[in-house]
Design an enzyme around this catalytic site. Structure first.
Site, short mmCIF file in Angstrom:
data_model
loop_
_atom_site.label_atom_id
_atom_site.label_comp_id
_atom_site.label_asym_id
_atom_site.label_seq_id
_atom_site.Cartn_x
_atom_site.Cartn_y
_atom_site.Cartn_z
N GLY A 164 0.48 14.67 -0.95
CA GLY A 164 -0.43 13.96 -0.62
C GLY A 164 -0.37 12.36 -0.40
O GLY A 164 0.33 11.94 -1.43
N ARG A 229 5.00 18.38 -1.49
CA ARG A 229 4.04 19.19 -1.93
C ARG A 229 5.00 20.83 -2.06
O ARG A 229 4.73 21.81 -0.99
CB ARG A 229 3.05 19.85 -1.77
CG ARG A 229 1.70 18.71 -1.98
CD ARG A 229 0.37 19.48 -1.97
NE ARG A 229 -0.64 18.73 -2.17
CZ ARG A 229 -1.42 17.65 -1.14
NH1 ARG A 229 -1.19 17.13 -0.29
NH2 ARG A 229 -2.49 16.93 -1.15
N THR A 283 -4.77 10.18 -6.73
CA THR A 283 -5.94 11.07 -6.18
C THR A 283 -6.72 10.03 -5.10
O THR A 283 -7.21 9.26 -6.03
CB THR A 283 -6.43 12.22 -6.96
OG1 THR A 283 -7.87 12.25 -6.24
CG2 THR A 283 -7.60 11.29 -8.44
N ILE A 284 -7.18 10.07 -4.15
CA ILE A 284 -7.10 9.33 -2.59
C ILE A 284 -9.01 10.72 -3.02
O ILE A 284 -9.95 8.90 -3.00
CB ILE A 284 -7.04 9.78 -1.71
CG1 ILE A 284 -8.00 8.93 -0.67
CG2 ILE A 284 -7.43 11.08 -1.43
CD1 ILE A 284 -7.27 8.59 0.55
N ASP A 285 -9.25 11.25 -3.96
CA ASP A 285 -10.30 11.82 -4.49
C ASP A 285 -11.21 11.14 -5.10
O ASP A 285 -12.45 11.17 -5.90
CB ASP A 285 -10.33 12.96 -3.91
CG ASP A 285 -10.49 13.71 -2.60
OD1 ASP A 285 -10.53 12.72 -1.41
OD2 ASP A 285 -9.42 15.14 -2.34
N GLY A 329 -12.26 14.92 0.97
CA GLY A 329 -12.96 15.46 -0.20
C GLY A 329 -13.17 16.74 -0.77
O GLY A 329 -14.04 17.32 -0.70
N ILE A 438 -7.58 7.82 7.34
CA ILE A 438 -8.23 6.61 5.74
C ILE A 438 -6.72 7.20 4.87
O ILE A 438 -6.94 6.27 4.41
CB ILE A 438 -9.28 7.61 5.40
CG1 ILE A 438 -10.10 6.91 6.39
CG2 ILE A 438 -9.65 7.33 3.68
CD1 ILE A 438 -11.69 8.12 6.00
N ARG A 439 -6.15 7.70 4.67
CA ARG A 439 -5.49 8.28 3.98
C ARG A 439 -3.61 7.39 4.12
O ARG A 439 -2.91 7.32 3.76
CB ARG A 439 -5.13 9.66 3.11
CG ARG A 439 -4.14 10.27 3.93
CD ARG A 439 -3.77 11.86 4.31
NE ARG A 439 -1.98 12.36 4.71
CZ ARG A 439 -1.69 13.14 3.82
NH1 ARG A 439 -2.54 13.83 3.39
NH2 ARG A 439 -0.81 14.07 4.71
#
Length: 517
Positions: A164, A229, A283-285, A329, A438-439
């Site tokens: 992503g 992906r 990883t954005i999380d 999340g 946000i991403r």
């Protein structure tokens, strides 16, 4: 002027500046020699090394072999080196970063800026006894070496972004290109579009990358190479890389992407291929446990705080207003927790790690209306997208289905409004879902700097012949990590007893419906 040399050394230690502009001062035509110029000459004299032609190949081989030997002697987690299946190389050369660049007038790196063979970092810093310290995991320190395994003219590099989107992808791409080009003289650099499948699918998927093409992309969100992906096919990817004579591959992605690197590395070893595979963890999380944190996370939290501010305005501008915000999340609640802590305007924060009830005297719904709204007249709720995992008094899915696929934001919206209607409460609820906003934001200043360090050290490691590693930060130290630590590692989950979560509870004032499992 006394701090000029110190500043240069500090920047170099972080991973060698990308353009050379940090290393030199260019005197204007016709001006006389000033203190800055004199200092620069003195500094250059102190960095004297024999010319490259006077440094023996045997000395460089010894330095490379010592790096590999000390990994074992110092009990450092092993990082593969191409000599293990390709043997020593005739192409080994002294690192050109040590010498003045005549074209740009960039000064060489001080010898002390190189990574000392056998140096390492320990993740934990609190120990019960000497034995625990002795057995602690040790990670190879990253950075430029005295030698390079590859010569600049033979390198053909490829860069790909997988999975992503995340703030900072373009910064990593830019810094890999700049470090290869300016620091190592590499001129054959390609970006591969659309993730792993771009290596072998038909179409114009290989883009030549130069400093001019990437010099401003750090200002953009997303990835100039796109992402994807796809169904992973190691055989097709390896064949495409091998057929194009690519010998350095920089792969930016999360744990799933790193599983792909691990599978590719097995093919590279089995076929004794001279290909360096390097990961940059994304990883954005912030859910990769082994590293301190992931790039893009800081930018995501900053953007989330702005969204929380909007929810707060909506909630406070009407009677009994509720602002409900769903944040990214799926497995962990780091963005939700850190954004709530940074905002200081959140009354309830729900994350995947901790159980909570919707109904009953201790449940969420009654708490919103009988406690928060009656006390302060408004309520701001932040929920992580995977928080349905925490609902312990409702069966939200059928057996075998994944609760993470439940749209917890819409579920909470409907439950809150239904409860208000059933109990004759007057309320106005505004639901905000900024996940994709946000991403896709550009990386903020902190993430840009962080991405630069990761990318530069990825290149330093590849140029030294290391492979099947990922570039990370542990305890503030740049390290080369074996790929499997990210590919097969644990998720970085919130822990109830940790001070960060306890600070969150103190900030929101939320009660015991947050039960930890």
């Amino acid at each position: 002027m006394k701090t000029f040399g110190t500043a240069l050394a500090t920047i170099a230690t972080a991973g060698a500046a990308i353009s050379g502009s940090y290393y030199f001062y260019k005197k204007k035509k016709g001006s006389s020699e000033d203190e800055e110029t004199r200092h620069r000459k003195q500094y250059a004299a102190e960095l004297y090394l024999p010319p490259p032609e006077e440094i023996l190949r045997e000395d460089l081989l010894r330095a490379m072999q010592l790096d590999i030997k000390l990994m074992k002697d110092n009990n450092i987690l092993h990082v593969d080196h191409l000599t293990e299946w390709c043997g020593d190389t005739d192409e080994i050369a002294v690192n050109r970063l040590l010498f003045k660049d005549e074209a740009s007038e960039r000064l060489g790196l001080p010898l002390k800026s190189l990574v000392t063979p056998g140096s390492f970092c320990i993740k934990d810093y609190q120990f019960e006894d000497e034995e625990e310290l002795k057995n602690a995991e040790r990670f190879m320190k990253a950075g430029p070496k005295k030698y390079t395994y590859f010569r600049k003219d033979e390198v053909k590099a490829a860069i790909v972004t997988c999975g992503g989107l995340c703030p900072g992808l373009n910064v990593v791409i830019r810094e890999i290109v700049m470090t290869l080009w300016w620091n190592y003289g590499v001129r054959k650099i390609f970006g591969v579009k659309w993730g792993y499948s771009g290596f072998y699918e038909a179409g114009d998927n290989y883009i030549e990358l130069t400093p001019d093409k990437v010099k401003e992309i750090q200002q953009l969100g997303g990835s100039i190479l796109g992402a994807g992906r796809d169904v992973f096919n190691a055989e097709k990817i390896f064949n495409a890389i091998f057929d194009r004579q690519i010998n350095q591959v920089y792969i930016i992605g999360g744990d799933g992407t790193h599983k792909g690197i691990l599978e590719l590395s097995q093919l590279v070893k089995a076929r004794s291929a001279r290909i360096s595979l390097v990961g940059v963890p994304k990883t954005i999380d912030n859910d990769i446990k082994v590293i301190d944190y992931s790039f893009g996370f800081s930018s995501a939290v900053q953007a989330a705080v702005e969204a929380i501010s909007s929810a707060h305005v909506e909630a406070t501008c009407v009677k009994n207003g509720i602002g409900l915000l769903k944040l990214m999340g799926r497995d962990v609640g780091h963005i939700a927790m850190h954004a709530s802590l940074a905002s200081r305007e959140v009354n309830i924060c729900l994350v995947p790690e901790f159980k909570f009830s919707l109904d009953g005297k201790e449940g969420l719904l009654q708490y919103i209306f009988d406690k928060v709204l009656k006390t302060i007249g408004h309520c701001v709720i932040v929920v992580a997208e995977g928080a349905a995992l925490g609902v312990n008094d409702r069966k939200l899915v059928k057996p075998g289905e994944d609760p993470r696929n439940v749209n917890i934001g819409l579920l909470l919206k409907n439950e809150i409004l239904a409860y208000a209607k059933e109990n004759n409460y007057e309320t106005t609820l505004k639901y905000i879902d900024p996940s994709y906003i946000i991403r896709t934001v550009p990386a903020n200043g902190a993430d840009r700097q962080f991405c630069s360090v990761l990318a530069q050290n990825a290149v330093h490691g590849a140029m030294a012949g290391f492979t099947n590693f990922t570039s990370g930060i542990i305890r503030g130290v740049s390290v080369n990590l074996p790929i499997e630590l990210v590919a097969n590692g644990e998720k970085n989950r919130l822990v109830y007893e940790d001070r960060a979560w306890q600070r969150l509870l103190a900030s929101t004032g939320q009660p015991s419906f947050m039960n930890y499992s």
